[in-house]
Design a protein around this motif. Sequence first.
Motif, PDB file in Angstrom:
ATOM      1  N   THR A 106      10.864  21.844 -16.223  1.00 49.14           N
ATOM      2  CA  THR A 106      11.111  22.628 -17.443  1.00 49.14           C
ATOM      3  C   THR A 106      10.819  21.800 -18.690  1.00 49.14           C
ATOM      4  N   PHE A 107      11.265  20.553 -18.693  1.00 50.81           N
ATOM      5  CA  PHE A 107      11.111  19.734 -19.896  1.00 50.81           C
ATOM      6  C   PHE A 107       9.825  18.912 -19.905  1.00 50.81           C
ATOM      7  N   GLY A 108       9.174  18.762 -18.740  1.00 54.40           N
ATOM      8  CA  GLY A 108       8.047  17.847 -18.678  1.00 54.40           C
ATOM      9  C   GLY A 108       6.683  18.493 -18.633  1.00 54.40           C
ATOM     10  N   PHE A 109       6.618  19.751 -18.199  1.00 54.82           N
ATOM     11  CA  PHE A 109       5.297  20.318 -17.957  1.00 54.82           C
ATOM     12  C   PHE A 109       5.035  21.587 -18.755  1.00 54.82           C
ATOM     13  N   GLN A 110       5.729  21.751 -19.865  1.00 58.05           N
ATOM     14  CA  GLN A 110       5.418  22.822 -20.813  1.00 58.05           C
ATOM     15  C   GLN A 110       5.833  22.337 -22.200  1.00 58.05           C
ATOM     16  N   SER A 111       5.335  23.013 -23.234  1.00 59.64           N
ATOM     17  CA  SER A 111       5.602  22.514 -24.589  1.00 59.64           C
ATOM     18  C   SER A 111       6.710  23.286 -25.290  1.00 59.64           C
ATOM     19  N   GLY A 112       7.570  22.545 -25.990  1.00 56.59           N
ATOM     20  CA  GLY A 112       8.639  23.137 -26.787  1.00 56.59           C
ATOM     21  C   GLY A 112       8.104  23.937 -27.971  1.00 56.59           C
ATOM     22  N   ARG A 113       6.789  23.812 -28.256  1.00 59.60           N
ATOM     23  CA  ARG A 113       6.198  24.647 -29.314  1.00 59.60           C
ATOM     24  C   ARG A 113       6.188  26.100 -28.878  1.00 59.60           C
ATOM     25  N   GLU A 114       5.977  26.325 -27.561  1.00 57.07           N
ATOM     26  CA  GLU A 114       5.829  27.698 -27.055  1.00 57.07           C
ATOM     27  C   GLU A 114       7.048  28.217 -26.327  1.00 57.07           C
ATOM     28  N   VAL A 115       7.858  27.322 -25.789  1.00 52.21           N
ATOM     29  CA  VAL A 115       8.940  27.745 -24.891  1.00 52.21           C
ATOM     30  C   VAL A 115      10.281  27.213 -25.403  1.00 52.21           C
ATOM     31  N   ASN A 116      11.316  28.069 -25.318  1.00 53.15           N
ATOM     32  CA  ASN A 116      12.673  27.587 -25.580  1.00 53.15           C
ATOM     33  C   ASN A 116      13.186  26.969 -24.286  1.00 53.15           C
ATOM     34  N   LYS A 117      12.959  25.695 -24.099  1.00 47.03           N
ATOM     35  CA  LYS A 117      13.251  25.058 -22.811  1.00 47.03           C
ATOM     36  C   LYS A 117      14.730  25.140 -22.462  1.00 47.03           C
ATOM     37  N   PHE A 118      15.594  25.077 -23.467  1.00 46.12           N
ATOM     38  CA  PHE A 118      17.027  25.086 -23.189  1.00 46.12           C
ATOM     39  C   PHE A 118      17.550  26.469 -22.793  1.00 46.12           C
ATOM     40  N   ASP A 119      16.703  27.521 -22.878  1.00 45.08           N
ATOM     41  CA  ASP A 119      17.142  28.854 -22.445  1.00 45.08           C
ATOM     42  C   ASP A 119      17.475  28.882 -20.960  1.00 45.08           C
ATOM     43  N   SER A 120      16.784  28.045 -20.170  1.00 43.97           N
ATOM     44  CA  SER A 120      16.971  28.112 -18.714  1.00 43.97           C
ATOM     45  C   SER A 120      17.758  26.916 -18.173  1.00 43.97           C
ATOM     46  N   VAL A 121      18.307  26.102 -19.057  1.00 41.52           N
ATOM     47  CA  VAL A 121      19.034  24.901 -18.607  1.00 41.52           C
ATOM     48  C   VAL A 121      20.397  24.847 -19.298  1.00 41.52           C
ATOM     49  N   ALA A 122      21.467  24.654 -18.511  1.00 37.93           N
ATOM     50  CA  ALA A 122      22.814  24.585 -19.097  1.00 37.93           C
ATOM     51  C   ALA A 122      22.950  23.320 -19.939  1.00 37.93           C
ATOM     52  N   TYR A 123      23.524  23.478 -21.128  1.00 38.49           N
ATOM     53  CA  TYR A 123      23.669  22.311 -22.001  1.00 38.49           C
ATOM     54  C   TYR A 123      24.960  22.401 -22.788  1.00 38.49           C
ATOM     55  N   GLU A 124      25.336  21.302 -23.416  1.00 32.16           N
ATOM     56  CA  GLU A 124      26.489  21.302 -24.305  1.00 32.16           C
ATOM     57  C   GLU A 124      26.139  20.502 -25.549  1.00 32.16           C
ATOM     58  N   TRP A 125      26.959  20.677 -26.599  1.00 34.79           N
ATOM     59  CA  TRP A 125      26.681  20.010 -27.878  1.00 34.79           C
ATOM     60  C   TRP A 125      27.456  18.716 -27.968  1.00 34.79           C
ATOM     61  N   LYS A 126      26.769  17.654 -28.360  1.00 34.35           N
ATOM     62  CA  LYS A 126      27.412  16.367 -28.625  1.00 34.35           C
ATOM     63  C   LYS A 126      26.829  15.846 -29.935  1.00 34.35           C
ATOM     64  N   GLU A 127      27.685  15.645 -30.931  1.00 25.85           N
ATOM     65  CA  GLU A 127      27.211  15.158 -32.244  1.00 25.85           C
ATOM     66  C   GLU A 127      26.044  16.017 -32.749  1.00 25.85           C
ATOM     67  N   ASP A 128      26.161  17.347 -32.588  1.00 20.99           N
ATOM     68  CA  ASP A 128      25.146  18.307 -33.049  1.00 20.99           C
ATOM     69  C   ASP A 128      23.808  18.180 -32.334  1.00 20.99           C
ATOM     70  N   MET A 129      23.800  17.539 -31.182  1.00 22.63           N
ATOM     71  CA  MET A 129      22.571  17.436 -30.389  1.00 22.63           C
ATOM     72  C   MET A 129      22.810  18.087 -29.025  1.00 22.63           C
ATOM     73  N   PRO A 130      21.778  18.765 -28.464  1.00 25.13           N
ATOM     74  CA  PRO A 130      21.925  19.387 -27.151  1.00 25.13           C
ATOM     75  C   PRO A 130      21.810  18.348 -26.024  1.00 25.13           C
ATOM     76  N   VAL A 131      22.729  18.417 -25.078  1.00 26.64           N
ATOM     77  CA  VAL A 131      22.749  17.466 -23.967  1.00 26.64           C
ATOM     78  C   VAL A 131      22.763  18.264 -22.658  1.00 26.64           C
ATOM     79  N   VAL A 132      21.910  17.884 -21.703  1.00 30.26           N
ATOM     80  CA  VAL A 132      21.816  18.590 -20.415  1.00 30.26           C
ATOM     81  C   VAL A 132      23.095  18.353 -19.607  1.00 30.26           C
ATOM     82  N   LYS A 133      23.713  19.455 -19.111  1.00 34.52           N
ATOM     83  CA  LYS A 133      24.968  19.307 -18.354  1.00 34.52           C
ATOM     84  C   LYS A 133      24.756  18.669 -16.980  1.00 34.52           C
ATOM     85  N   ASP A 134      23.652  19.024 -16.346  1.00 36.20           N
ATOM     86  CA  ASP A 134      23.376  18.549 -14.982  1.00 36.20           C
ATOM     87  C   ASP A 134      22.754  17.140 -15.060  1.00 36.20           C
TER      88      ASP A 134
END
Length: 223
Positions: free
Chosen positions: A78-106
């Motif tokens: 998800t994060f390595g083989f497509q571009s964040g310009r075209e895809v909302n990568k975090f839509d398909s990956v669970a994350y949480e906020w730390k210091e206003d930055m997204p962090v992958v839960k898994d």
Amino acid sequence: MNPTALFKLSYGVYVVSSMDGDRPTGCTANSAMQITSSPATIAISINHNNFTNQCIEKTGKFAVSVLSEKSNPQIIGTFGFQSGREVNKFDSVAYEWKEDMPVVKDACAYMVCKVINKMETDTHTIFLGEVLDADHLEKEEPMTYAYYHKVIKGKSPKNAPTYIPDEILEKEGKKSGEEKTVKYVCGICGYVYDGETPFEELPDDFKCPICKQPKSVFVKKES
Ligand code: FE
């Protein structure tokens, strides 16, 4: 020079994330290292072509999620083989906020950094970040880059600092006398199929375990 000697350097597998305005984004990275302990600083290397590079530049902040051996390998796709310009990568990956930055839960750990310096190379920016916050997430062993290559059978995307073109790898393989082999390689992410069932006998709904693309994108390669 034999570029495969550089494979002997050790790395981890990380998701480096930042913000595009209100939108979280990120990319897979293997180059992250601690530089000093007090204050805690780390350095990351991000390709100029990665959308995440310009987002870090704009926000002056980034997070590093340390993937574990148990992390779902699809996160790497998800994060390595497509571009964040075209895809909302975090839509398909669970994350949480730390210091206003997204962090992958898994992931097994995270660190959030503010950029305190940077250095440009021809292809990559090295960001030096002071760690604002860091903690463990899961009690699993961190995934090494060697584990990713050997166990998950993954490859480096073209933007990775460690990327070496297939032609050079094949040339070096021949030099060292490896036998001719047939393999089926994902045309999107470079995953090499290694299951017990012959590739031809896999069901039609087989999908690449890294990037989720169908069996039809695999190409037969002889080397
Ligand atoms: Fe794939």
